[in-house]
Structure formats: structure tokens, C-alpha cells
Enzyme design. Structure first.
Site, PDB file in Angstrom:
ATOM      1  N   GLY A  11     -39.686 -22.419 -37.396  1.00  0.00           N
ATOM      2  CA  GLY A  11     -40.605 -22.922 -38.903  1.00  0.00           C
ATOM      3  C   GLY A  11     -42.132 -23.362 -38.456  1.00  0.00           C
ATOM      4  N   ARG A  15     -46.459 -29.284 -43.722  1.00  0.00           N
ATOM      5  CA  ARG A  15     -46.575 -30.743 -43.980  1.00  0.00           C
ATOM      6  C   ARG A  15     -47.005 -31.508 -42.761  1.00  0.00           C
ATOM      7  NH1 ARG A  15     -42.367 -33.240 -47.075  1.00  0.00           N
ATOM      8  NH2 ARG A  15     -40.554 -31.969 -46.166  1.00  0.00           N
ATOM      9  N   GLY A 104     -34.620 -27.699 -34.006  1.00  0.00           N
ATOM     10  CA  GLY A 104     -35.387 -28.367 -33.097  1.00  0.00           C
ATOM     11  C   GLY A 104     -36.439 -29.521 -33.608  1.00  0.00           C
ATOM     12  N   ASN A 169     -25.882 -31.478 -46.317  1.00  0.00           N
ATOM     13  CA  ASN A 169     -25.816 -30.517 -45.019  1.00  0.00           C
ATOM     14  C   ASN A 169     -26.991 -31.072 -44.160  1.00  0.00           C
ATOM     15  OD1 ASN A 169     -25.712 -28.547 -43.309  1.00  0.00           O
ATOM     16  ND2 ASN A 169     -26.869 -27.512 -44.522  1.00  0.00           N
ATOM     17  N   LYS A 333     -52.240 -43.339  -7.849  1.00  0.00           N
ATOM     18  CA  LYS A 333     -51.897 -42.047  -8.015  1.00  0.00           C
ATOM     19  C   LYS A 333     -51.773 -41.208  -6.886  1.00  0.00           C
ATOM     20  CE  LYS A 333     -54.018 -38.550  -7.730  1.00  0.00           C
ATOM     21  NZ  LYS A 333     -55.401 -37.464  -7.367  1.00  0.00           N
ATOM     22  N   ALA A 362     -58.754 -56.665  -1.673  1.00  0.00           N
ATOM     23  CA  ALA A 362     -59.310 -56.287  -2.946  1.00  0.00           C
ATOM     24  C   ALA A 362     -60.446 -55.526  -2.909  1.00  0.00           C
ATOM     25  CB  ALA A 362     -59.962 -57.727  -3.635  1.00  0.00           C
ATOM     26  N   ARG A 422     -70.750 -50.859   8.171  1.00  0.00           N
ATOM     27  CA  ARG A 422     -71.423 -51.672   7.352  1.00  0.00           C
ATOM     28  C   ARG A 422     -72.818 -51.969   7.895  1.00  0.00           C
ATOM     29  NH1 ARG A 422     -67.517 -56.549   7.460  1.00  0.00           N
ATOM     30  NH2 ARG A 422     -68.545 -57.882   8.885  1.00  0.00           N
TER      31      ARG A 422
HETATM   32  C1  UD1 Z   1     -32.083 -26.639 -44.304  1.00  0.00           C
HETATM   33  C2  UD1 Z   1     -30.409 -26.297 -44.962  1.00  0.00           C
HETATM   34  C3  UD1 Z   1     -30.039 -27.409 -45.766  1.00  0.00           C
HETATM   35  C4  UD1 Z   1     -30.131 -28.784 -45.028  1.00  0.00           C
HETATM   36  C5  UD1 Z   1     -31.453 -29.024 -44.304  1.00  0.00           C
HETATM   37  C6  UD1 Z   1     -31.318 -30.077 -43.674  1.00  0.00           C
HETATM   38  C7  UD1 Z   1     -30.490 -23.767 -45.132  1.00  0.00           C
HETATM   39  C8  UD1 Z   1     -30.625 -22.640 -46.018  1.00  0.00           C
HETATM   40  N1  UD1 Z   1     -30.726 -24.921 -45.696  1.00  0.00           N
HETATM   41  O1  UD1 Z   1     -32.643 -26.561 -45.311  1.00  0.00           O
HETATM   42  O2  UD1 Z   1     -28.867 -26.931 -46.582  1.00  0.00           O
HETATM   43  O3  UD1 Z   1     -29.835 -29.732 -45.983  1.00  0.00           O
HETATM   44  O4  UD1 Z   1     -31.856 -27.736 -43.730  1.00  0.00           O
HETATM   45  O5  UD1 Z   1     -32.457 -30.388 -42.917  1.00  0.00           O
HETATM   46  O6  UD1 Z   1     -29.796 -23.790 -43.922  1.00  0.00           O
HETATM   47  N2  UD1 Z   1     -36.117 -21.896 -39.374  1.00  0.00           N
HETATM   48  C9  UD1 Z   1     -36.290 -21.009 -38.429  1.00  0.00           C
HETATM   49  N3  UD1 Z   1     -36.375 -19.800 -39.133  1.00  0.00           N
HETATM   50  C10 UD1 Z   1     -36.269 -19.727 -40.396  1.00  0.00           C
HETATM   51  C11 UD1 Z   1     -36.073 -20.755 -41.132  1.00  0.00           C
HETATM   52  C12 UD1 Z   1     -35.835 -22.143 -40.739  1.00  0.00           C
HETATM   53  O7  UD1 Z   1     -36.200 -20.989 -37.236  1.00  0.00           O
HETATM   54  O8  UD1 Z   1     -36.578 -18.618 -40.834  1.00  0.00           O
HETATM   55  C13 UD1 Z   1     -35.900 -23.177 -38.747  1.00  0.00           C
HETATM   56  C14 UD1 Z   1     -36.879 -24.397 -38.916  1.00  0.00           C
HETATM   57  O9  UD1 Z   1     -37.904 -24.417 -38.088  1.00  0.00           O
HETATM   58  C15 UD1 Z   1     -36.254 -25.778 -39.061  1.00  0.00           C
HETATM   59  C16 UD1 Z   1     -34.609 -25.397 -39.371  1.00  0.00           C
HETATM   60  O10 UD1 Z   1     -34.615 -23.942 -39.231  1.00  0.00           O
HETATM   61  O11 UD1 Z   1     -36.131 -26.307 -37.477  1.00  0.00           O
HETATM   62  C17 UD1 Z   1     -34.495 -25.426 -40.738  1.00  0.00           C
HETATM   63  O12 UD1 Z   1     -35.250 -24.790 -41.578  1.00  0.00           O
HETATM   64  P1  UD1 Z   1     -35.937 -25.636 -42.913  1.00  0.00           P
HETATM   65  O13 UD1 Z   1     -36.826 -24.453 -43.829  1.00  0.00           O
HETATM   66  O14 UD1 Z   1     -36.572 -26.882 -42.842  1.00  0.00           O
HETATM   67  O15 UD1 Z   1     -34.557 -25.608 -43.695  1.00  0.00           O
HETATM   68  P2  UD1 Z   1     -34.393 -26.682 -45.113  1.00  0.00           P
HETATM   69  O16 UD1 Z   1     -35.060 -25.786 -46.419  1.00  0.00           O
HETATM   70  O17 UD1 Z   1     -35.089 -28.220 -44.892  1.00  0.00           O
END
Ligand code: UD1
Ligand code: CA
Length: 449
Positions: A11, A15, A104, A169, A333, A362, A422
Site C-alpha cells: 500500500g 495519509r 506491514g 476485522n 565509536k 581528560a 609537545r
Molecule cells: C482492511 C480490511 C478490513 C479491516 C482493515 C483493518 C480488506 C478488504 N479489508 O481494510 O476488513 O477492517 O483492513 O485495518 O481486506 N495492501 C496491499 N495490496 C493491496 C491492498 C492492500 O499490500 O492491493 C496492504 C496494505 O499495504 C495494508 C493492508 O494490505 O498493509 C490493508 O490494506 P488497506 O487498504 O489499508 O485495507 P483497509 O481498507 O484498511
């Protein structure tokens, strides 16, 4: 039972308002990704796969920094959490046993919680980690019937009635590896976001006659980081927990709220840590050592009975043996200080070996850098380095040798010799009185003009 970990880290983290991929922002001096990997490492997984996307190269590097054996796979484009998991399939196709999906950006899942999920697999085909949310916001909602999880409904797709549910979830899911991948392969994207939702595997599993269940953890464990404010909150939460753990483990913290730990800080029982001490990565403090106030430590090892500070800085490669004393305004170090070495005041020791029971006066400086290269200083046992000695490396001072205060030592000093580097002192009798008289006369003349 063999376990594989799949860590989702593709992701963007919009934000965070940052050029750095979200999972590389740090809490307790370690990338968020390392926190997630550490939680997973408690299960001794046979395989770990990190799914990368935004900032893939940097994220993959950070994963390998944690453990060379970690594999990474690129998800491009990012079409949702189920699509992300599917990318790991080729790497785990033959992996027997269980798979656990972690995020992650969710650093605080406890090892005990993951263990509970593995145990719950004895009762359910798919196990989801849930939590009761204070403010359920946009989390996916868990639709349950007794002990059974019927479905996970994403906020965007939920009815008002479903949105009123506060059991949410976390994103962590556990299933048999082969089952997980075959379920994920069936997920479609016909939903409000047009994404492939990992959460859809619950209903797909039930259609196959598999059961799904929930393990519930504390909301503090599932804290995901989406903004800088949440990153700061996570830091505070980590530090509060680390301080409490240190106290429980028999470490004295004079002012716990002013001490900052790194993810990997190790402190032995009966160590004493004064106020305003900061631990960077890679620090081990053995039992009974004392770190006085206002010290900054990283990448160093402080042995039993040693004392450091106040106001000392130990940098990477500082290795202090038993009963070493490092005093105020001292920087060490990449240097090994053997047992009983004393470095009391205002000193820089870098790229050096110092033998046991040597005393460093010192203001001593190891001049380790010639502007291009670094060089090593070797000082033997029971030597005495006079105050304000400049040791111009590469240079060796033998066992039991001395250097005169203010010396610039550019050549090796044999064992038991005294080195004076010195200017020789000259006394001019009566000259000071004459100079004072002349200067006062000049000042008086200026005052009249
Ligand atoms: C997801 C869950 C939601 C849960 C929430 C908890 C799904 C559809 N939804 O929503 O039920 O309550 O997490 O925080 O699973 N990521 C990828 N590849 C992608 C999309 C996401 O690696 O294509 C990774 C993101 O980097 C992140 C994690 O998956 O670490 C969750 O993705 P995010 O988009 O934050 O999911 P939420 O919409 O928060
Ligand atoms: Ca999220």
C-alpha cells in the site's frame, strides 16, 4: 506444524504525506515492517513472504535487513488484499501447513495472539483475528452467529444494521496454505471499491462447507498506522509497554517516562538506567551495569559492572567490558575497551582497542580520520594516557606506557616508555610583571584619549 507468513506491504499510505513507503516509517527506531516481522517470527515460520508495491525496492531491502531469508514479491498494480495474497502463491505453492496473513503497517500483534489463532485452526477452516472497536469507523465488520463467523462485510458495502456492529476485522487471517490460495483465487471484485477483498474468503470457505471462526484480541494490538499522528501514538504506546516490561524484568528506571527504547534493546536484571536516556538500535546492557542520565546509545554492548555517563554517547561498535568507566562528555565509536578501562571526561575514542585497566586522561582524542581514510589506535594494558593527548592514528601505545599531557602522539610508543610530544617548557623570570605593567599603561592611556 509448519507455518508460512505473508506480510502485506504494498500500500501507498497516502495519509502519511511522505515520500517514504508507509511500512518504513519507524517506531522504536525500527521500521513498522520489522515490528510485524518480529511478531510473526515468534511462530518460527518456515517461510516469510513480504508483498511489496509502493517503494518496492526499499521495502524489500528493509525486509532483508531483518532476515536475509525473507522473500519478496511485487504486487503491481495493487488491486486489493486478496490480490496481494495471491501474489505470494507461486512462492508458497508447495509449502505445507498453515499460512498467516499479517499487515506491514500493524506493528503490535502479540505472539500469544498469533499462537491462539493457530490453535483455533483445530476448530475452524479459516480463523480471523477480530477486536471490539471503541469507534468501528471504516473497519470491516464481523458477522457472527454464535461461535461461527458467517462473513466479513467491508464498511462501504455494509447495511446500516451491519455498520452498527462493533466487532471488527483486524486483517490477520489464518488458514491452511493450500486452502488459502485456492480461496483467494476465487475472489472477485464486484463490490463498492472494485477491489479483490481478502475478507471475501470467509463466505467462499463456508460455501465449501468449511467453518470460519474468530479469535478476539485487544484493540491496542490491532492499531494500524495511517497518519503521522497515529505514528506518534504508536511510539508512545510502544514506549509505555517497553518501560513497564523493563521494570517487570528487574531493571531500575529512575524516571521511566524519560527513557526511550528501541525494538531490539536488551537490558539485564539489576541494571540501573537514569533519566533521559535514549537507546537507538542494537544496544545490549548487561546485568548490574549503570547508565546515568542524558546518555545516547546505539549499536553498543555494556558489560556487567560498567558505568556510563552522565552525558555520554556510545555509537555503533562501542564494546565495553566489565567494570569499564565512561564518564561525562565522552564519545566512543567502533572501539573495544577491555576490563576496568577508565575514560572519565571530555574524550573521543574512535576506531580503537584499549587494553585492560588503562586510564585515559581528560580531553584525549583518537585522531582516527585523515580526511580520506579511517585508522586504528591501539593502546595496551595498564597504560596511562595523559590529559589532552592527541593520538594520531594509525598508532600504537604499548602495555604500561605513559603519554605526557598535551602530547601529540604520531609514532608508536614502546611498552613501559613515556612519550612526550609537545614543546619543552621555558620559564622567563620576572617577564610577566613587566608585561602586566606595560599593558596597564596602554589601557590607562586609551582611557584618557
Ligand atoms: C482492511 C480490511 C478490513 C479491516 C482493515 C483493518 C480488506 C478488504 N479489508 O481494510 O476488513 O477492517 O483492513 O485495518 O481486506 N495492501 C496491499 N495490496 C493491496 C491492498 C492492500 O499490500 O492491493 C496492504 C496494505 O499495504 C495494508 C493492508 O494490505 O498493509 C490493508 O490494506 P488497506 O487498504 O489499508 O485495507 P483497509 O481498507 O484498511
Ligand atoms: Ca488500513
Amino acid at each position: 506444524m509448519p507455518v508460512s507468513l505473508i506480510v502485506l506491504a504494498a500500500g501507498m499510505g497516502t495519509r502519511m504525506n511522505s515520500d517514504l513507503p508507509k511500512v518504513l516509517h519507524k517506531v522504536a527506531a525500527a521500521p513498522l515492517l520489522h515490528h510485524a516481522l518480529q511478531a510473526g517470527a515468534s511462530l518460527s515460520p518456515d517461510k516469510v513472504v513480504v508483498v511489496t508495491g509502493h517503494g518496492a525496492e526499499e521495502v524489500a531491502r528493509a525486509a532483508r535487513d531483518y532476515d536475509e531469508a525473507i522473500e519478496t514479491v511485487l504486487q503491481e498494480p495493487q488491486l486489493g488484499t486478496a490480490h496481494a495474497v495471491a501474489q505470494a502463491a507461486p512462492l508458497l505453492a508447495d509449502a505445507p501447513g498453515e499460512a498467516i496473513v499479517l499487515y506491514g503497517d500493524t506493528p503490535f500483534i502479540r505472539p500469544e495472539t498469533l499462537q491462539a489463532m493457530l490453535e483455533a485452526r483445530a476448530r475452524h477452516g479459516v480463523v480471523v483475528l477480530g477486536f471490539h472497536a471503541q469507534d468501528p469507523g471504516r473497519y470491516g465488520r464481523l458477522l457472527t452467529a454464535g461461535d461461527e463467523l458467517r462473513a466479513i462485510r467491508e464498511f462501504k458495502d455494509a447495511t446500516d444494521e451491519e455498520r452498527a456492529i462493533t466487532l471488527c476485522n483486524s486483517g490477520v487471517i489464518c488458514a491452511e496454505t493450500r486452502t488459502l490460495f485456492s480461496l483467494v483465487a476465487e475472489v472477485g471484485n464486484d463490490n463498492a471499491s472494485g477491489e479483490y477483498y481478502l475478507t471475501d474468503i470467509v463466505e467462499l470457505a463456508r460455501k465449501r462447507g468449511l467453518s470460519a471462526g474468530v479469535v478476539i484480541c485487544d484493540e491496542t494490538e490491532t492499531m494500524g498506522i495511517n497518519t503521522r499522528a497515529e505514528l506518534a501514538q504508536a511510539e508512545a504506546a510502544f514506549q509505555a509497554r517497553a518501560r513497564a516490561e523493563a521494570l517487570d524484568n528487574g531493571v531500575t528506571l529512575t524516571a521511566p517516562e524519560t527513557v526511550f527504547f528501541a525494538l531490539d534493546t536488551v537490558i539485564g536484571r539489576d541494571a540501573i538506567i537514569g533519566p533521559n536516556v535514549l537507546f537507538g538500535p542494537g544496544v545490549t546492557i548487561e546485568s548490574g551495569a549503570e547508565i546515568k542520565g542524558f546518555c545516547h546509545l546505539e549499536g553498543c554492548h555494556v558489560s556487567r559492572g560498567a558505568d556510563v555517563g552522565p552525558f555520554a554517547r556510545l555509537r555503533p561498535g562501542a564494546e565495553l567490558a566489565e567494570d569499564v568507566h565512561v564518564g561525562n562528555f565522552v564519545e566512543i565509536k567502533n572501539a573495544i575497551l577491555d576490563e576496568g578501562v577508565k575514560v572519565g571526561h571530555l574524550t573521543y575514542i574512535g576506531d580503537a582497542d584499549v587494553g585492560e585497566f588503562t586510564n585515559i586522561g581528560a580531553g584525549t582524542v583518537t585522531c582516527n580520520y585523515d580526511g580520506v581514510m579511517k585508522h586504528r589506535t591501539r593502546i595496551g594494558k595498564r597504560a596511562f594516557i595523559g590529559s589532552d593527548t592527541m593520538l594520531v592514528a594509525p598508532v600504537t601505545v604499548g602495555d604500561g606506557a605513559m603519554t605526557g599531557s598535551g602530547s601529540v602522539i604520531t609514532e608508536d610508543v614502546p611498552a613501559e616508555a613515556v612519550a612526550l610530544g609537545r614543546a619543552k617548557q621555558v620559564n622567563k623570570p620576572g617577564l610577566a610583571a613587566k608585561l602586566f605593567e606595560r599593558l596597564r599603561a596602554i589601557k590607562a592611556a586609551k582611557g584618557k584619549a
